[in-house]
Motif scaffolding. Structure first.
Motif, PDB file in Angstrom:
ATOM      1  N   SER A  12       0.841  -1.189   0.000  1.00  0.00           N
ATOM      2  CA  SER A  12       0.000   0.000   0.000  1.00  0.00           C
ATOM      3  C   SER A  12       0.876   1.237   0.000  1.00  0.00           C
ATOM      4  N   HIS A  72      -4.528   6.812   3.817  1.00  0.00           N
ATOM      5  CA  HIS A  72      -4.142   7.302   2.488  1.00  0.00           C
ATOM      6  C   HIS A  72      -3.922   8.818   2.565  1.00  0.00           C
ATOM      7  N   TYR A 200     -11.482   2.243 -10.408  1.00  0.00           N
ATOM      8  CA  TYR A 200     -10.440   2.306  -9.368  1.00  0.00           C
ATOM      9  C   TYR A 200     -10.628   1.166  -8.370  1.00  0.00           C
ATOM     10  N   HIS A 203      -9.739  -2.383  -9.721  1.00  0.00           N
ATOM     11  CA  HIS A 203      -8.300  -2.650  -9.797  1.00  0.00           C
ATOM     12  C   HIS A 203      -7.699  -2.845  -8.403  1.00  0.00           C
ATOM     13  N   GLU A 204      -8.119  -2.014  -7.456  1.00  0.00           N
ATOM     14  CA  GLU A 204      -7.575  -2.145  -6.092  1.00  0.00           C
ATOM     15  C   GLU A 204      -7.969  -3.489  -5.476  1.00  0.00           C
ATOM     16  N   TRP A 207      -6.048  -6.447  -7.025  1.00  0.00           N
ATOM     17  CA  TRP A 207      -4.645  -6.389  -6.606  1.00  0.00           C
ATOM     18  C   TRP A 207      -4.509  -6.815  -5.145  1.00  0.00           C
ATOM     19  N   ALA A 208      -5.384  -6.281  -4.280  1.00  0.00           N
ATOM     20  CA  ALA A 208      -5.253  -6.526  -2.839  1.00  0.00           C
ATOM     21  C   ALA A 208      -5.604  -7.965  -2.472  1.00  0.00           C
ATOM     22  N   ALA A 269      -9.081  -1.964   0.324  1.00  0.00           N
ATOM     23  CA  ALA A 269      -8.936  -1.808  -1.134  1.00  0.00           C
ATOM     24  C   ALA A 269     -10.045  -0.916  -1.689  1.00  0.00           C
ATOM     25  N   LYS A 272      -9.381   2.606  -0.635  1.00  0.00           N
ATOM     26  CA  LYS A 272      -8.288   3.182  -1.411  1.00  0.00           C
ATOM     27  C   LYS A 272      -8.756   3.558  -2.819  1.00  0.00           C
ATOM     28  N   GLY A 273      -9.562   2.703  -3.424  1.00  0.00           N
ATOM     29  CA  GLY A 273     -10.098   3.010  -4.748  1.00  0.00           C
ATOM     30  C   GLY A 273     -10.954   4.270  -4.723  1.00  0.00           C
ATOM     31  N   GLU A 276      -8.695   7.323  -4.295  1.00  0.00           N
ATOM     32  CA  GLU A 276      -8.007   7.686  -5.544  1.00  0.00           C
ATOM     33  C   GLU A 276      -8.975   8.401  -6.498  1.00  0.00           C
TER      34      GLU A 276
END
Ligand code: ZN
Length: 406
Positions: A12, A72, A200, A203-204, A207-208, A269, A272-273, A276
């Motif tokens: 992260s 974040h 967003y 994808h997060e 990935w996470a 995640a 975070k998305g 962003e």
């Protein structure tokens, strides 16, 4: 417990660039009457949510050495957003083999845990957050869930309707599938404010959770699944998407989903998305002034690219001029945008418009992050008809959905 604890924090931090604060949660003590407090809308720290999950030992594994979740650096951009979180299903603990993994973990329980943690993460950032259900004793109808988002009063400006609706689910299939999909409703051209945050988050999440990324599209139209789409997305008239974060029917994934740390990883995640997305801002505009000038309908507004007004150079051009577009009842307008004053003037010949009690003016633009504006539609009514000098009232409309009348 997972062995990837360090991975969450380190990775992260790499993605965020710099981490200005790290929280380390110590082993919690039991919290009584927890869900009643959530129901009352009390702010609930992540630590307490995790403690609640720890105490619900029937369904979940125990507590590890402590969890880390970096704040974040851009989460301040979520401040003031009104977000409705919708943990899917509920009240089905008595139903045998109903939405469960191979060893009995219930999707409804996982959805709620992720929702509770995500609510706390988003509230820490200053967002106004409401859960459609904060309890696992009942299953709200899809219409009731959508209604929460459509009718919530925004603390920011007193307006009605959430800025975002996020439905939380886990997917079901055979034992090998375990990919992440995030779903939106309706044609892409109607769905830009849904798609911008959805991509967003998709994808997060992939990935996470290290799901089967690239197996299929991370974002999907719900009408691929059902001709009418998902009921909850169709009835939600604010920007909305639905996460199928992973598959509880995959035996390995089901065991991971038992863990509070893994639930945190998933919620983090999504947080975070959304951060962003909010970081790049959501463009908007002033309610348009609409009038009849001679033989033309003239639409005037001032665009706002949604970027932080405190940023150095925020007054510079951040709107992608080629994305500026206006139409009236589908009739293309001639639009002129001035990047310096940010004024938009659009004109349509009255002769090209049908006679109607009201007209739908569609205003479109994107900022340099390619984030689309919201709202995009206005209902415009001329009490005297389309006569020279007439002025109209314009009122923002809800997001367009298939098969639902305005
Ligand atoms: Zn579900």
């Amino acid at each position: 417990m997972l062995t990837g604890l360090a991975g969450l924090t380190l990775s992260s931090a790499m993605l965020v660039g710099c981490v200005d604060q790290t929280k380390i949660v110590e082993k919690p003590t039991k919290v009584d009457a927890f869900l009643e407090r959530v129901e009352k809308g009390e702010p609930m720290p992540v630590e307490e949510i995790l403690a609640y999950i720890e105490n619900d030992r029937d369904a979940f594994n125990g507590w590890g050495e402590g969890y880390e979740f970096p704040v974040h650096p851009a989460e301040k951009h979520l401040k003031g957003w009104t977000i409705v979180l919708d943990p899917g299903h509920g009240g089905d603990a008595h139903k045998k083999n109903w939405k469960r993994g191979p060893t009995g973990v219930r999707e409804a329980a996982i959805n709620l845990r992720v929702g509770l943690i995500l609510k706390a993460l988003l509230e820490n950032s200053g967002a106004q957050v409401k859960l459609t259900r904060a309890d696992d004793s009942y299953d709200m109808s899809l219409a009731e869930r959508a209604e929460v988002a459509n009718t919530i009063v925004r603390k920011r400006d007193g307006g009605v309707g959430a800025d975002l609706f996020v439905s939380l689910h886990h997917n079901a299939s055979g034992p090998t599938a375990n990919y992440t999909t995030v779903w939106f409703h309706g044609p892409v051209k109607w769905s830009e404010p849904d798609l911008d945050p959805a991509k967003y988050v998709a994808h997060e999440l992939g990935w996470a959770l290290r799901t089967q990324v690239a197996k299929t599209s991370p974002i999907m139209n719900d009408q691929q699944m059902y001709a009418k789409g998902f009921g909850v997305l169709k009835m939600t008239r604010v920007p909305a998407f639905l996460c199928e974060s992973s598959f509880h029917t995959n035996p390995d994934e089901e065991q991971r989903l038992r863990d509070a740390e893994y639930n945190l990883r998933e919620a983090y995640a999504i947080y975070k998305g959304l951060t962003e997305y909010a970081y790049g801002g959501r463009p908007t505009q002033e309610a348009p002034n609409v009038k009849i000038d001679g033989s033309e309908m003239v639409i005037e507004t001032v665009l706002d690219d949604g970027s932080d007004k405190g940023w150095w150079g925020h007054d510079k051009e951040r709107t992608v001029a080629s994305t500026v577009n206006v139409n009236v009842n589908g009739v293309q307008a001639f639009a002129k945008y001035d990047a310096k004053s940010k004024k938009l003037i659009a004109k349509v010949a009255v002769a090209d418009l049908p006679e109607a009690e009201s007209y739908e003016v569609w205003v479109h633009h994107q900022n340099m992050f390619k984030h689309s504006n919201y709202p995009q539609r206005y209902s415009v009514a001329f009490s005297e008809g389309l006569v020279d000098g007439a002025k109209a009232e314009s009122k923002a409309m809800l997001v367009k959905r298939n098969g639902i009348e305005d």
